[in-house]
Design a protein around this motif. Structure first.
Motif, PDB file in Angstrom:
ATOM      1  N   GLN A  61       1.733   4.522  -3.656  1.00 27.71           N
ATOM      2  CA  GLN A  61       2.725   5.588  -3.613  1.00 27.71           C
ATOM      3  C   GLN A  61       4.271   4.886  -3.264  1.00 27.71           C
ATOM      4  O   GLN A  61       5.227   5.727  -3.247  1.00 27.71           O
ATOM      5  N   LEU A  62       4.307   3.675  -3.105  1.00 28.43           N
ATOM      6  CA  LEU A  62       5.314   3.223  -2.538  1.00 28.43           C
ATOM      7  C   LEU A  62       5.716   1.996  -3.488  1.00 28.43           C
ATOM      8  O   LEU A  62       5.049   1.356  -4.063  1.00 28.43           O
ATOM      9  N   GLU A  63       7.202   1.876  -3.187  1.00 31.22           N
ATOM     10  CA  GLU A  63       7.761   0.597  -4.055  1.00 31.22           C
ATOM     11  C   GLU A  63       7.143  -0.759  -3.640  1.00 31.22           C
ATOM     12  O   GLU A  63       6.782  -0.988  -2.668  1.00 31.22           O
ATOM     13  N   PRO A  64       6.756  -1.694  -4.421  1.00 29.86           N
ATOM     14  CA  PRO A  64       6.330  -2.899  -4.048  1.00 29.86           C
ATOM     15  C   PRO A  64       7.120  -3.638  -3.044  1.00 29.86           C
ATOM     16  O   PRO A  64       6.356  -4.471  -2.230  1.00 29.86           O
ATOM     17  N   ARG A  65       8.159  -3.668  -3.273  1.00 25.79           N
ATOM     18  CA  ARG A  65       9.163  -4.463  -2.308  1.00 25.79           C
ATOM     19  C   ARG A  65       8.932  -3.959  -0.776  1.00 25.79           C
ATOM     20  O   ARG A  65       8.997  -4.411   0.223  1.00 25.79           O
ATOM     21  N   TYR A  66       8.974  -2.536  -0.753  1.00 27.01           N
ATOM     22  CA  TYR A  66       8.540  -1.808   0.508  1.00 27.01           C
ATOM     23  C   TYR A  66       7.387  -2.209   0.959  1.00 27.01           C
ATOM     24  O   TYR A  66       7.201  -2.642   2.206  1.00 27.01           O
ATOM     25  N   VAL A  67       6.192  -2.187   0.137  1.00 27.50           N
ATOM     26  CA  VAL A  67       4.877  -2.848   0.575  1.00 27.50           C
ATOM     27  C   VAL A  67       4.899  -4.146   1.397  1.00 27.50           C
ATOM     28  O   VAL A  67       4.446  -4.351   2.211  1.00 27.50           O
ATOM     29  N   VAL A  68       5.427  -4.915   0.489  1.00 27.93           N
ATOM     30  CA  VAL A  68       5.348  -6.472   0.880  1.00 27.93           C
ATOM     31  C   VAL A  68       6.407  -6.413   2.459  1.00 27.93           C
ATOM     32  O   VAL A  68       6.038  -6.996   3.142  1.00 27.93           O
ATOM     33  N   SER A  69       7.268  -5.815   2.555  1.00 24.21           N
ATOM     34  CA  SER A  69       8.052  -5.737   3.604  1.00 24.21           C
ATOM     35  C   SER A  69       7.486  -5.104   4.859  1.00 24.21           C
ATOM     36  O   SER A  69       7.453  -5.533   5.961  1.00 24.21           O
ATOM     37  N   GLU A  70       6.578  -4.135   4.572  1.00 28.81           N
ATOM     38  CA  GLU A  70       5.802  -3.405   5.488  1.00 28.81           C
ATOM     39  C   GLU A  70       4.523  -4.595   6.048  1.00 28.81           C
ATOM     40  O   GLU A  70       4.522  -4.862   7.176  1.00 28.81           O
ATOM     41  N   LEU A  71       3.953  -5.381   5.091  1.00 31.62           N
ATOM     42  CA  LEU A  71       2.900  -5.930   5.298  1.00 31.62           C
ATOM     43  C   LEU A  71       3.558  -7.324   6.086  1.00 31.62           C
ATOM     44  O   LEU A  71       2.755  -7.720   7.124  1.00 31.62           O
TER      45      LEU A  71
END
Length: 231
Positions: A61-71
């Motif tokens: 549900q999230l942009e890949p860059r956002y997922v990486v940033s969150e992790l």
């Protein structure tokens, strides 16, 4: 000539810092001094595994860059907590986080240090979720036993850990629940006088038969300070 020497020294420092970022200090020193390192067996090690609940669904549900940033944000906080408590992150695989205490340097408080870190990580996530748009929850599994550590590869160094203790810790995480800390009987026996636990019914685990497991209770016998103001 002096400028050239200074540049060489800066390059050496950067190389040393890079090695220390990917390898334990003692292993990095062995590689620098001898160019090689040998597998080592370690007794009395406690292993931490965690993964994110419904990571695949959230990530879709999230942009890949956002997922990486969150992790990156989560794992940076986990690293700080682990290091503060004398533990060592071994690696991450996607949303999975693996850390140990008691290797490569022995630590008689290995089980306590990992459990304390797990508590602080849960408290950090609760605080973060209270002010974050995306709610991350994790499952944690912990087990104590013997581990083998070794550098894998020649061109790209990766320090990894092996052994039944790693597999069992992973099973503890598999059978944990969101935002709970599930420990094996061996870890329980080491810290039962410090923390409160709730014994679970034995659970049949593939390849291991029935195992006794314990959830860390919400009320610990030891007050743990978690002043975690990550941004």
């Amino acid at each position: 000539m002096r400028q050239y020497s200074a540049e060489l020294e800066r390059g050496k420092r950067r190389s040393d810092e890079l090695l220390l970022n990917i390898l334990p200090k003692s292993v990095a020193n062995d590689l620098k001094e001898t160019g090689q390192t040998v597998p080592q067996s370690f007794q009395n090690v406690t292993v931490y595994f965690s993964d994110c609940v419904n990571f695949t669904g959230l990530a879709s549900q999230l942009e890949p860059r956002y997922v990486v940033s969150e992790l990156n944000d989560l794992f940076t906080a986990f690293d700080i907590i682990m290091e503060k408590n004398g533990c060592e992150r071994i690696k991450t695989i996607g949303d999975v986080y693996l850390a140990v205490c008691g290797m490569p340097k022995e630590d008689e408080q290995h089980a306590f240090n990992i459990v304390r870190s797990a508590i602080e990580i849960i408290e950090y996530l609760r605080g973060r979720n209270a002010r974050s748009e995306v709610q991350w929850q994790i499952r944690i599994g912990i087990h104590s036993g013997d581990v083998v550590g070794s550098v894998i590869g020649v061109k790209k160094y990766i320090y990894d850990v092996f052994g039944d203790a790693i597999n069992t810790a992973s099973r503890m995480e598999d059978h944990s629940e969101p935002m709970r800390i599930n420990v094996s009987e061996s870890t329980y026996s080491l810290v039962k006088d410090v923390f409160n636990f709730v014994e679970r019914l034995p659970i049949r685990v593939k390849g291991k038969g029935e195992l006794r497991m314990y959830f860390l209770d919400r009320l610990q016998k030891l007050e743990v300070s978690c002043n975690l103001d990550w941004h």
